[in-house]
Write an enzyme that holds these catalytic residues in place. Structure first.
Site, PDB file in Angstrom:
ATOM      1  N   ASP A  27       4.328   1.889   1.423  1.00 25.50           N
ATOM      2  CA  ASP A  27       5.163   1.807   1.996  1.00 25.50           C
ATOM      3  C   ASP A  27       5.986   0.783   1.971  1.00 25.50           C
ATOM      4  OD1 ASP A  27       4.095  -0.612   3.957  1.00 25.50           O
ATOM      5  OD2 ASP A  27       3.597   1.574   4.891  1.00 25.50           O
ATOM      6  N   HIS A  42       2.735   2.814  19.030  1.00 27.49           N
ATOM      7  CA  HIS A  42       3.992   3.197  18.527  1.00 27.49           C
ATOM      8  C   HIS A  42       4.363   4.931  17.933  1.00 27.49           C
ATOM      9  CE1 HIS A  42       4.673  -1.693  18.526  1.00 27.49           C
ATOM     10  NE2 HIS A  42       3.714  -1.728  17.478  1.00 27.49           N
ATOM     11  N   ASP A  69      -7.030  -3.586   5.373  1.00 25.21           N
ATOM     12  CA  ASP A  69      -8.224  -3.218   4.880  1.00 25.21           C
ATOM     13  C   ASP A  69      -8.414  -5.125   4.825  1.00 25.21           C
ATOM     14  OD1 ASP A  69     -11.192  -1.783   5.471  1.00 25.21           O
ATOM     15  OD2 ASP A  69     -10.825  -1.299   3.860  1.00 25.21           O
ATOM     16  N   HIS A  76       6.828  -2.150  21.526  1.00 28.52           N
ATOM     17  CA  HIS A  76       6.204  -3.752  21.874  1.00 28.52           C
ATOM     18  C   HIS A  76       7.169  -4.113  23.232  1.00 28.52           C
ATOM     19  CE1 HIS A  76       5.165  -5.059  17.937  1.00 28.52           C
ATOM     20  NE2 HIS A  76       4.490  -4.003  18.098  1.00 28.52           N
ATOM     21  N   HIS A 107      -1.010   1.876   9.997  1.00 32.13           N
ATOM     22  CA  HIS A 107      -1.624   1.293   8.409  1.00 32.13           C
ATOM     23  C   HIS A 107      -2.569   0.558   8.873  1.00 32.13           C
ATOM     24  CE1 HIS A 107       1.539   3.247   6.280  1.00 32.13           C
ATOM     25  NE2 HIS A 107       0.928   4.583   6.708  1.00 32.13           N
ATOM     26  N   HIS A 151      -3.088   0.343  20.111  1.00 29.97           N
ATOM     27  CA  HIS A 151      -2.079  -0.500  20.073  1.00 29.97           C
ATOM     28  C   HIS A 151      -1.315   0.938  19.275  1.00 29.97           C
ATOM     29  CE1 HIS A 151       0.800  -3.539  19.908  1.00 29.97           C
ATOM     30  NE2 HIS A 151       1.192  -3.445  18.804  1.00 29.97           N
ATOM     31  N   GLU A 152      -1.327   1.126  17.890  1.00 35.72           N
ATOM     32  CA  GLU A 152      -0.702   1.035  17.099  1.00 35.72           C
ATOM     33  C   GLU A 152      -0.344   3.052  17.354  1.00 35.72           C
ATOM     34  OE1 GLU A 152       1.333  -0.640  14.699  1.00 35.72           O
ATOM     35  OE2 GLU A 152      -0.337  -2.079  15.765  1.00 35.72           O
ATOM     36  N   HIS A 191       0.567  -1.375   0.512  1.00 33.88           N
ATOM     37  CA  HIS A 191       0.027  -0.075  -0.150  1.00 33.88           C
ATOM     38  C   HIS A 191       1.033   1.414   0.101  1.00 33.88           C
ATOM     39  CE1 HIS A 191       0.598  -1.444   3.955  1.00 33.88           C
ATOM     40  NE2 HIS A 191       0.661  -0.226   4.449  1.00 33.88           N
TER      41      HIS A 191
HETATM   42  C1  LIG Z   1      -6.628   4.917   1.591  1.00 35.64           C
HETATM   43  O1  LIG Z   1      -5.396   5.710   0.807  1.00 35.64           O
HETATM   44  C2  LIG Z   1      -4.266   4.974   0.723  1.00 35.64           C
HETATM   45  C3  LIG Z   1      -3.078   6.553   0.377  1.00 35.64           C
HETATM   46  O2  LIG Z   1      -3.393   6.729  -0.342  1.00 35.64           O
HETATM   47  C4  LIG Z   1      -4.334   4.188  -0.513  1.00 35.64           C
HETATM   48  O3  LIG Z   1      -3.060   3.335  -0.244  1.00 35.64           O
HETATM   49  C5  LIG Z   1      -5.575   3.140  -0.381  1.00 35.64           C
HETATM   50  O4  LIG Z   1      -5.632   1.962  -1.001  1.00 35.64           O
HETATM   51  C6  LIG Z   1      -6.641   3.848  -0.025  1.00 35.64           C
HETATM   52  N1  LIG Z   1      -7.930   3.130   0.548  1.00 35.64           N
HETATM   53  C7  LIG Z   1      -9.292   2.743   0.677  1.00 35.64           C
HETATM   54  C8  LIG Z   1     -10.034   1.848   1.679  1.00 35.64           C
HETATM   55  O5  LIG Z   1      -9.628   3.879   0.249  1.00 35.64           O
HETATM   56 ZN   LIG Z   2       2.023   0.575   6.110  1.00 36.10          ZN
HETATM   57 ZN   LIG Z   3       2.547  -3.258  17.860  1.00 36.29          ZN
END
Ligand SMILES: *[C@@H]1O[C@H](CO)[C@@H](O)[C@H](O)[C@H]1NC(C)=O
Ligand SMILES: [Zn+2]
Ligand SMILES: [Zn+2]
Ligand SMILES: *[C@@H]1O[C@H](CO)[C@@H](O)[C@H](O)[C@H]1NC(C)=O
Length: 705
Positions: free
Chosen positions: A174, A402, A203, A408, A200, A398-399, A172
């Site tokens: 990074d 960080h 999803d 951790h 992040h 939790h995130e 995604h």
């Molecule tokens: C949220 O934004 C990120 C970065 O722009 C993108 O990679 C990702 O697909 C997006 N996710 C959704 C659920 O729209």
């Molecule tokens: Zn990421």
């Molecule tokens: Zn963690």
């Protein structure tokens, strides 16, 4: 006839038969896209040890035992140095993606923030939960940390935020890809500029509040309560909304565990009830409809490149060009597999047999799955059916740990332990508190700063800082193009059609107004104070004795309003009620409504991102507040006088800057900040602060906690 009665009658007509399950040899199938199960234990261990920082890639094949011991110590497992079943189980458990040893890569600085007013931006959302539930989960997750540190967290809208929150799948952007359903749930980077501090979330997980999908109901007789899964109906157990017992194909669910006993239900999101956004005012789909000469009897993604499901709201799209987007039904939307986000299609064919519910057939791990086309055998499209899901609140808390600089811990009970486990209780352990206070110190005990007088009462509960600043703009994450580009776009108000049931039904009385820290809005309407919070409101009256009624659902009384209000006031002359949320305003006169309209219509330009309150001043004039300014507003022309903009502290010396709720009650003005209010007396043309107190203890007379 009431809906549930018709439901029962329809069921009586159905008759019933339950065949005894047949025993048979299980067949195990390799599901496309299902990587996890195809790894051997050693491969799994090597990958895990490498990913979480226990080995370097060159060490594959040797010294697993040493790395395993380190891992076992870190995770507080028995230190055997072997790939035993406890260790394998731990490696398969859902967890945070941040390495246990070392950082993702070398980041600069001492990895803490050097300011205390941290900002965050929710860049986009998961479809698993309503957006306001996600907003709230993040706000509560930040609150966990602000309660024990001097840090405050303010929501902003833009990339310049310290902490950018996003949902993504696989790679995604990074270089640290997510891994599909389960396994790795989320990750976050240590404090710093750019991607540092960002969080992040994978999803392809099912995000919930930890106890199954959250499906808010509509209409029915349960006041919009969420579905209770599983629930019993006529002796059968349901773990998703169903159309059983109905002849109109509307999906419904029970809002308690047993419909047969409690008879409480609501309708689930359905395109047969309403659509979203689009250009048809939220009207339901009309099936079949014609699009480019073809007939459709279900929502479709045809004509769009973004995969959003839509339908026409008249029988002929080609002619009328009216459409809306179909609501997502989280309870039957798959995660993982190779078609995450799509609905199960029932019935579907698998190995020549027809299935009309999710099944465990074909899987060695016994997990429930379904096909997302009607024929798995030919299309091989599938995903996992909803389970308990992961608590977005807990994972986020939790995130964010960080994102604030924590690593951790090996204390299994601590929030910063790398493995996910669900708890109802307070998430922080002593170990977490020690860690964060080592970086930022403890929370100072703030005093409300009474400018001219001392508070009327001395509350004993420690004040809690408002960490969730009101939104300043509404970024649209909804689809922005029509099916073929031609229809006009932009979100429209929520649907108003459909069966309505008794309005203003009081909800669970245990939802005590005294448990609310900070209200979204407070307003005097019809001589009673109304306290608004997250789609609900309470009424407070002060007659012979004080009484609080509610909570009631905002949408039952004012159906077009959003969940979250910024402010409201009633014009004493016309009894028109003005509601504000972000850049939008609604004006109710009795049950009829005008709006939402943009603030521009009132003469408030884009620099006004929200209205924080209104003080009626007689003669149809109202003072409207936003940030540190106010304007004179004429109710009759519904315009502000642009010349009238003035700083709040010129007219109201002694009230703090950045108040978020300004309302009038019994001829006095109240300015709220966090949990406190400053009361201003207008007597003798003098605007003087004559009382400072707590909203809950001093206005609502809540018992001191
Ligand atoms: C949220 O934004 C990120 C970065 O722009 C993108 O990679 C990702 O697909 C997006 N996710 C959704 C659920 O729209
Ligand atoms: Zn990421
Ligand atoms: Zn963690
Ligand atoms: C945070 O506080 C500092 C100093 O008090 C101030 O300069 C800065 O503008 C604030 N930032 C935000 C985002 O409020």
């Amino acid at each position: 006839m009431s809906p549930w009665l018709s439901l029962v009658l329809a069921l009586l007509a159905l008759g019933c038969c339950t065949a005894a399950p047949r025993r048979h040899q299980p067949t195990v199938v390799v599901f496309p896209g299902d990587l996890r199960t195809s790894l051997t234990n050693t491969q799994l261990a090597e990958e895990y040890l490498y990913r979480y920082g226990y080995t370097k890639v060159a060490e594959f094949g040797k010294s697993l035992s040493r790395a395993l011991r380190v891992l076992q110590k870190r995770l507080a497992l028995p230190e055997t140095g072997e790939l035993d079943s406890t260790t394998l189980e731990a490696m398969r458990a859902p967890r945070c993606g941040v390495p246990d040893l070392g950082q993702f890569q070398t980041f600069e600085g001492d990895l803490k923030w050097h300011h205390q007013n941290i900002t965050y931006w929710i860049e986009n959302y998961s479809e698993d939960l309503p957006q306001d539930v996600i907003d709230d989960a993040f706000a509560r997750a930040f609150d966990v940390w602000s309660k024990v540190t001097p840090l405050t967290f303010t929501r902003v809208y833009g990339r310049e935020a310290d902490i950018v929150i996003q949902f993504g799948v696989r790679e995604h952007g990074d270089g640290y890809p997510f891994d599909g359903k389960d396994g790795l749930l989320a990750h976050a980077f240590p404090p710093g500029p750019g991607i540092q501090g960002d969080a992040h979330f994978d999803d392809e997980e099912l995000w919930s509040l930890g106890k199954g999908v959250v499906v808010q109901t509509h209409f029915g007789n349960a006041g919009g309560a969420p579905c209770h899964f599983p629930f019993n109906f006529e002796g059968r157990s349901y773990s998703a909304c169903t159309t059983d017992g109905r002849s109109d194909d509307l999906p419904w669910c029970s809002t308690t565990a047993n419909f047969d006993v409690d008879h409480l239900f609501g309708f689930c999101p359905s395109e047969r009830l309403y659509t979203q956004h689009g250009n048809a005012d939220g009207k339901p789909c009309v099936f079949p409809f014609t699009f480019e000469g073809r007939s459709y009897s279900a929502c479709t993604t045809d004509g769009r490149s973004d995969g959003y499901r839509w339908c026409a709201t008249t029988a002929n799209y080609d002619q009328d060009k009216l459409y809306g987007f179909c609501p997502t039904r989280v309870d039957s939307t798959v995660s993982g597999g190779n078609s995450a986000g799509e609905p199960c299609v029932f019935p579907f064919v698998f190995l020549g047999k027809e299935y009309s519910t999710c099944t465990r057939e074909g899987r060695s791990d016994g997990r429930l799955w379904c096909a997302t086309t009607s024929d798995f055998d030919s299309d091989k499209k599938w995903g996992f059916c909803p389970d308990q899901g992961y608590s977005l609140f807990l994972v986020a808390a939790h995130e964010f740990g960080h994102a604030l600089g924590l690593d951790h811990t090996s204390v299994p009970e601590a929030l910063m332990y790398p493995m996910y486990s669900y708890t109802d209780g307070p998430p922080l352990h002593e170990d977490d508190v020690k860690g964060i206070q080592h970086l930022y110190g403890p929370r100072p005990k703030p005093e409300p700063q009474p400018p001219t007088t001392t508070p009327a009462t001395q509350p004993t509960a420690p004040p809690v800082v408002c960490t969730t600043g009101p939104p300043t703009a509404h970024p649209s994450t909804s689809p922005t193009a029509g099916p073929t580009g031609s229809p006009s776009v932009g979100p429209t108000g929520p649907p108003t059609a459909g069966p309505t049931e008794a309005p203003t039904v009081s909800l669970d009385p245990s939802e005590d107004v005294c448990n609310v820290d900070i209200f979204d809005a407070i307003a005097e309407i019809g001589n009673r104070l109304h306290f608004f919070k997250d789609g609900k409101y309470w009424q407070f009256s002060e007659g012979q004795r004080r009484s609080v009624q509610g909570p009631f659902l905002i949408r039952d009384t004012w159906p077009t309003l959003p969940h979250k209000l910024d402010s409201a006031f009633e014009d004493p002359l016309t009894k028109k009620i003005f509601f504000f949320s972000g850049r939008q305003v609604w004006v109710y006169t009795g049950p009829s409504v005008i709006g939402p309209r943009r603030l521009d219509k009132l003469g408030l330009g884009p620099e006004v991102t929200q209205v924080t309150g209104g003080l009626p001043r007689g003669g149809g004039k109202v003072l409207l507040f936003s940030g540190q300014n106010f304007w004179r507003f004429d109710v009759k022309t519904q315009k502000v006088d642009p010349q009238s903009a003035s700083p709040v502290d010129h007219m109201f010396p002694g009230v703090p800057l950045n108040t978020h709720d300004i309302f009038q009650y019994r001829e006095k003005a109240y300015f709220c900040q966090e949990r406190f209010y400053w009361r201003v007396n207008f007597r003798n043309e003098m605007n003087q602060v004559d009382e400072v107190g707590y909203v809950t203890y001093d206005i609502l007379q809540c018992p001191e906690a």
